[in-house]
Design a protein around this motif. Structure first.
Motif, PDB file in Angstrom:
ATOM      1  N   SER A 179     -70.858  21.830 -37.206  1.00 47.25           N
ATOM      2  CA  SER A 179     -71.593  22.745 -36.938  1.00 47.25           C
ATOM      3  C   SER A 179     -72.647  23.444 -37.676  1.00 47.25           C
ATOM      4  O   SER A 179     -72.389  23.168 -38.873  1.00 47.25           O
ATOM      5  CB  SER A 179     -70.645  24.130 -36.043  1.00 47.25           C
ATOM      6  OG  SER A 179     -69.999  24.720 -37.059  1.00 47.25           O
ATOM      7  N   ILE A 180     -73.429  24.275 -37.155  1.00 47.69           N
ATOM      8  CA  ILE A 180     -74.375  24.948 -38.197  1.00 47.69           C
ATOM      9  C   ILE A 180     -73.658  26.000 -39.113  1.00 47.69           C
ATOM     10  O   ILE A 180     -73.684  26.098 -40.241  1.00 47.69           O
ATOM     11  CB  ILE A 180     -75.309  25.810 -37.615  1.00 47.69           C
ATOM     12  CG1 ILE A 180     -76.421  24.953 -36.607  1.00 47.69           C
ATOM     13  CG2 ILE A 180     -76.242  26.732 -38.194  1.00 47.69           C
ATOM     14  CD1 ILE A 180     -77.024  23.986 -37.450  1.00 47.69           C
ATOM     15  N   GLU A 181     -72.426  26.579 -38.645  1.00 43.30           N
ATOM     16  CA  GLU A 181     -71.587  27.412 -39.320  1.00 43.30           C
ATOM     17  C   GLU A 181     -70.832  26.863 -40.617  1.00 43.30           C
ATOM     18  O   GLU A 181     -70.965  27.157 -41.688  1.00 43.30           O
ATOM     19  CB  GLU A 181     -70.394  27.959 -38.498  1.00 43.30           C
ATOM     20  CG  GLU A 181     -71.023  29.329 -37.557  1.00 43.30           C
ATOM     21  CD  GLU A 181     -71.805  28.505 -36.448  1.00 43.30           C
ATOM     22  OE1 GLU A 181     -71.676  27.402 -36.138  1.00 43.30           O
ATOM     23  OE2 GLU A 181     -72.446  29.476 -35.673  1.00 43.30           O
ATOM     24  N   ASP A 182     -70.454  25.476 -40.376  1.00 44.22           N
ATOM     25  CA  ASP A 182     -69.630  24.804 -41.073  1.00 44.22           C
ATOM     26  C   ASP A 182     -70.629  24.371 -42.359  1.00 44.22           C
ATOM     27  O   ASP A 182     -70.434  24.238 -43.562  1.00 44.22           O
ATOM     28  CB  ASP A 182     -68.987  23.463 -40.708  1.00 44.22           C
ATOM     29  CG  ASP A 182     -68.323  23.580 -39.709  1.00 44.22           C
ATOM     30  OD1 ASP A 182     -67.534  24.841 -39.697  1.00 44.22           O
ATOM     31  OD2 ASP A 182     -67.656  22.892 -38.814  1.00 44.22           O
ATOM     32  N   LYS A 183     -71.756  23.785 -41.895  1.00 45.82           N
ATOM     33  CA  LYS A 183     -72.881  23.624 -42.849  1.00 45.82           C
ATOM     34  C   LYS A 183     -73.292  24.630 -43.772  1.00 45.82           C
ATOM     35  O   LYS A 183     -73.575  24.478 -44.996  1.00 45.82           O
ATOM     36  CB  LYS A 183     -74.306  23.119 -42.162  1.00 45.82           C
ATOM     37  CG  LYS A 183     -75.589  22.748 -42.921  1.00 45.82           C
ATOM     38  CD  LYS A 183     -76.629  22.037 -42.237  1.00 45.82           C
ATOM     39  CE  LYS A 183     -77.928  21.589 -42.981  1.00 45.82           C
ATOM     40  NZ  LYS A 183     -78.520  22.749 -43.601  1.00 45.82           N
ATOM     41  N   ILE A 184     -73.535  25.726 -43.166  1.00 46.95           N
ATOM     42  CA  ILE A 184     -73.772  26.997 -44.137  1.00 46.95           C
ATOM     43  C   ILE A 184     -72.591  27.404 -45.095  1.00 46.95           C
ATOM     44  O   ILE A 184     -72.789  27.602 -46.058  1.00 46.95           O
ATOM     45  CB  ILE A 184     -74.101  28.166 -43.143  1.00 46.95           C
ATOM     46  CG1 ILE A 184     -75.285  28.174 -42.318  1.00 46.95           C
ATOM     47  CG2 ILE A 184     -74.349  29.603 -43.898  1.00 46.95           C
ATOM     48  CD1 ILE A 184     -75.626  29.177 -41.380  1.00 46.95           C
ATOM     49  N   ALA A 185     -71.597  27.342 -44.487  1.00 48.68           N
ATOM     50  CA  ALA A 185     -70.296  27.676 -45.383  1.00 48.68           C
ATOM     51  C   ALA A 185     -70.293  26.606 -46.666  1.00 48.68           C
ATOM     52  O   ALA A 185     -70.240  27.241 -47.665  1.00 48.68           O
ATOM     53  CB  ALA A 185     -69.165  27.691 -44.643  1.00 48.68           C
ATOM     54  N   LEU A 186     -70.503  25.628 -46.278  1.00 50.68           N
ATOM     55  CA  LEU A 186     -70.315  24.255 -47.238  1.00 50.68           C
ATOM     56  C   LEU A 186     -71.501  24.563 -48.073  1.00 50.68           C
ATOM     57  O   LEU A 186     -71.150  24.429 -49.401  1.00 50.68           O
ATOM     58  CB  LEU A 186     -70.151  22.991 -46.761  1.00 50.68           C
ATOM     59  CG  LEU A 186     -70.309  21.848 -47.457  1.00 50.68           C
ATOM     60  CD1 LEU A 186     -69.064  21.701 -48.419  1.00 50.68           C
ATOM     61  CD2 LEU A 186     -70.336  20.419 -46.772  1.00 50.68           C
ATOM     62  N   GLU A 187     -72.524  24.652 -47.842  1.00 55.12           N
ATOM     63  CA  GLU A 187     -73.684  24.915 -48.533  1.00 55.12           C
ATOM     64  C   GLU A 187     -73.573  26.238 -49.730  1.00 55.12           C
ATOM     65  O   GLU A 187     -74.090  26.033 -50.829  1.00 55.12           O
ATOM     66  CB  GLU A 187     -75.050  25.114 -47.872  1.00 55.12           C
ATOM     67  CG  GLU A 187     -75.523  23.745 -47.362  1.00 55.12           C
ATOM     68  CD  GLU A 187     -76.916  23.865 -46.646  1.00 55.12           C
ATOM     69  OE1 GLU A 187     -77.417  24.890 -46.644  1.00 55.12           O
ATOM     70  OE2 GLU A 187     -77.290  22.755 -46.295  1.00 55.12           O
ATOM     71  N   GLU A 188     -72.879  27.196 -49.118  1.00 50.70           N
ATOM     72  CA  GLU A 188     -72.732  28.577 -49.785  1.00 50.70           C
ATOM     73  C   GLU A 188     -71.733  28.112 -50.791  1.00 50.70           C
ATOM     74  O   GLU A 188     -71.912  28.580 -52.036  1.00 50.70           O
ATOM     75  CB  GLU A 188     -72.469  29.728 -48.956  1.00 50.70           C
ATOM     76  CG  GLU A 188     -73.544  30.112 -48.040  1.00 50.70           C
ATOM     77  CD  GLU A 188     -73.127  31.324 -47.408  1.00 50.70           C
ATOM     78  OE1 GLU A 188     -71.925  32.226 -47.624  1.00 50.70           O
ATOM     79  OE2 GLU A 188     -74.056  32.079 -46.769  1.00 50.70           O
ATOM     80  N   MET A 189     -70.829  27.779 -50.629  1.00 49.19           N
ATOM     81  CA  MET A 189     -69.807  27.065 -51.576  1.00 49.19           C
ATOM     82  C   MET A 189     -70.440  26.338 -52.663  1.00 49.19           C
ATOM     83  O   MET A 189     -70.000  26.537 -53.764  1.00 49.19           O
ATOM     84  CB  MET A 189     -68.403  26.363 -50.850  1.00 49.19           C
ATOM     85  CG  MET A 189     -67.344  26.226 -51.851  1.00 49.19           C
ATOM     86  SD  MET A 189     -66.035  25.297 -51.178  1.00 49.19           S
ATOM     87  CE  MET A 189     -65.701  26.437 -49.890  1.00 49.19           C
ATOM     88  N   GLN A 190     -71.036  25.344 -52.188  1.00 52.39           N
ATOM     89  CA  GLN A 190     -71.526  24.483 -53.282  1.00 52.39           C
ATOM     90  C   GLN A 190     -72.686  25.279 -54.224  1.00 52.39           C
ATOM     91  O   GLN A 190     -72.600  24.882 -55.650  1.00 52.39           O
ATOM     92  CB  GLN A 190     -72.345  23.005 -52.623  1.00 52.39           C
ATOM     93  CG  GLN A 190     -71.362  22.194 -52.049  1.00 52.39           C
ATOM     94  CD  GLN A 190     -71.941  21.016 -51.464  1.00 52.39           C
ATOM     95  OE1 GLN A 190     -73.182  21.022 -50.918  1.00 52.39           O
ATOM     96  NE2 GLN A 190     -71.134  19.843 -51.469  1.00 52.39           N
ATOM     97  N   THR A 191     -73.557  26.045 -53.734  1.00 55.22           N
ATOM     98  CA  THR A 191     -74.402  26.808 -54.502  1.00 55.22           C
ATOM     99  C   THR A 191     -73.636  27.775 -55.303  1.00 55.22           C
ATOM    100  O   THR A 191     -74.048  27.954 -56.605  1.00 55.22           O
ATOM    101  CB  THR A 191     -75.365  27.693 -53.656  1.00 55.22           C
ATOM    102  OG1 THR A 191     -76.095  26.725 -52.573  1.00 55.22           O
ATOM    103  CG2 THR A 191     -76.403  28.333 -54.223  1.00 55.22           C
ATOM    104  N   SER A 192     -72.595  28.402 -54.955  1.00 57.30           N
ATOM    105  CA  SER A 192     -71.772  29.297 -55.745  1.00 57.30           C
ATOM    106  C   SER A 192     -71.266  28.509 -57.032  1.00 57.30           C
ATOM    107  O   SER A 192     -71.438  28.881 -57.981  1.00 57.30           O
ATOM    108  CB  SER A 192     -70.591  30.105 -54.887  1.00 57.30           C
ATOM    109  OG  SER A 192     -71.392  30.818 -53.609  1.00 57.30           O
ATOM    110  N   LEU A 193     -70.545  27.191 -56.559  1.00 56.63           N
ATOM    111  CA  LEU A 193     -70.110  26.674 -57.719  1.00 56.63           C
ATOM    112  C   LEU A 193     -71.095  26.059 -58.514  1.00 56.63           C
ATOM    113  O   LEU A 193     -70.828  26.332 -59.943  1.00 56.63           O
ATOM    114  CB  LEU A 193     -69.115  25.573 -57.144  1.00 56.63           C
ATOM    115  CG  LEU A 193     -67.904  25.817 -56.325  1.00 56.63           C
ATOM    116  CD1 LEU A 193     -67.286  24.635 -55.618  1.00 56.63           C
ATOM    117  CD2 LEU A 193     -66.929  26.370 -57.302  1.00 56.63           C
TER     118      LEU A 193
END
Length: 416
Positions: free
Chosen positions: A254-268
């Motif tokens: 889902s879009i929500e999954d995509k956003i959450a994953l991208e935010e995590m990768q960006t933060s890390l």
């Protein structure tokens, strides 16, 4: 020039008490982003403080002293909010003795029975750490203040304010860049451990996780050299977490999954970038692992993603740290860099890639020569697309054109 009649200053005695009274009209059912009467009064009080300066202090202090210990949480919350609202406007020397006296009380109110009072207290502490940080005595206030803020970071309602205040403290007490220790050093290891625990919780909200990683990045950026061993250990944890995000790409539905994953990768990636910048050449032993995970992410990330910008920023820091040794990664990395240079539909990614070309050629020196022609072709093509001019069909740069930039030193550019 328009005459200045001091209307706000003259009306302080009549206006400010009305604003303070309206602060007690909170709507406890309001959403965090909902504008209501109490929030409008708070914003107005902030602006009034900026307009009238020290004149705002007496009526607000009177209100705070009267209601800070009130049994009604509406008045306690209003008193705390009013105190935080005047941190910008009066001169710091006026506020400093007041803040020093109030800090122990405010810190204790982080354990108030009302979540609304705790939330406003955390925000008031954020205002203090930003606008009046000199009033914070590292020997008296810092330890209980940091403890109270980290206790509040677990609450999603007040996490953002607590993180904001912690980042301000990291900046305020960073000291000299090469100092062996600073006032944050005694708290560094436990702070890192707490932040890692918060960000690893499966049920943690995305906003809490993101802001916690921002605090972690700030603590690393401002760490003293005595904390370098802890930062080296942290780098292993962050790289491992980045590696663990790669299989998650196949689980996005889902879009929500995509956003959450991208935010995590960006933060890390942002934390890893801070680690590289702080450790500098000491990060070299981890270079292979860092580039390996970055290349895997670039290979799996979807289109229209913001993650490559964070990855490129991390690689830029690594190139500066590795210098000529970065050459061993270029064969695998250059296709991603060329694609980004040609991606004019994503200006931010293209711009980041252009800056990365400069960092890489500066770091590798003459070893960047095999890639310079391609770099220049892409750069000139970007100029041709973006600028209303006609570039020559063939441009040749000689070693005498510049003595500093290997990108121009080593290039012979064919038609583009």
């Amino acid at each position: 020039m328009r005459p200045f009649y001091n209307f706000a200053r003259v009306a302080t005695g009549e206006v400010v008490p009305q604003l303070l009274a309206l602060l007690t009209r909170q709507d406890e059912d309001a959403a965090d982003d909902e504008y209501n009467l109490a929030r409008a009064a708070y914003q107005c009080l902030q602006l009034y403080a900026q307009a009238v300066g020290p004149n705002i202090v007496p009526p607000v202090l009177q209100f705070v002293e009267q209601h800070l210990r009130s049994e009604d949480w509406h008045y306690r919350e209003a008193a705390v909010a009013a105190f935080g609202a005047i941190m910008e406007g009066p001169e710091e020397k006026t506020l400093e003795p007041i803040v020093k006296q109030a800090l122990p009380i405010l810190i204790s109110m982080m354990e108030d029975s009302s979540v609304f009072v705790k939330d406003s207290t955390a925000y008031a502490l954020g205002r203090i750490t930003e606008a009046c940080s000199d009033a914070i005595d590292p020997n008296t206030h810092l330890d209980p203040l940091i403890r109270s803020l980290f206790a509040g970071i677990h609450d999603s309602k007040m996490a953002a304010s607590c993180c904001w205040a912690l980042m301000n403290l990291a900046d305020r007490f960073s000291g000299d860049f090469d100092a062996s220790s600073n006032p944050i050093t005694p708290h560094f290891n436990q702070s890192v451990q707490t932040l890692l625990e918060v960000t690893s919780q499966a049920g943690a909200e995305t906003t809490v996780r993101t802001t916690s990683y921002e605090v972690l990045s700030a603590f690393v950026q401002h760490a003293a050299t005595d904390s370098f061993p802890a930062i080296a250990e942290l780098s292993d944890v962050i790289i491992k977490r980045l590696e663990e995000t790669i299989p998650l790409q196949n689980q996005v539905v889902s879009i929500e999954d995509k956003i959450a994953l991208e935010e995590m990768q960006t933060s890390l990636s942002t934390v890893l970038q801070s680690i590289i910048q702080r450790l500098e050449k000491e990060i070299r032993p981890l270079g292979d692992r860092i580039m390996g995970v970055n290349l895997q992410i670039l290979n799996t990330v979807g289109a229209k993603s913001s993650v490559p910008e964070a990855i490129f920023a991390t690689i830029s820091g690594l190139a500066n740290a590795m210098e000529e040794e970065f050459f061993k990664y270029m064969e695998a990395f250059s296709p991603f860099l060329y694609n980004a240079l040609a991606n004019q539909e994503e200006p931010s990614v293209c711009s980041m890639a252009i800056g990365l070309v400069s960092d890489i050629t500066r770091s590798m020196g003459e070893r960047s020569q095999p890639y310079c022609d391609n770099f220049m072709n892409h750069l000139l093509n970007n100029l041709r697309v973006c600028l209303p001019l006609t570039l020559p069909r063939s441009i040749t740069f000689s070693m005498t054109d510049t003595a500093t930039n290997p990108l121009i030193e080593c290039c012979s550019v064919e038609s583009v």
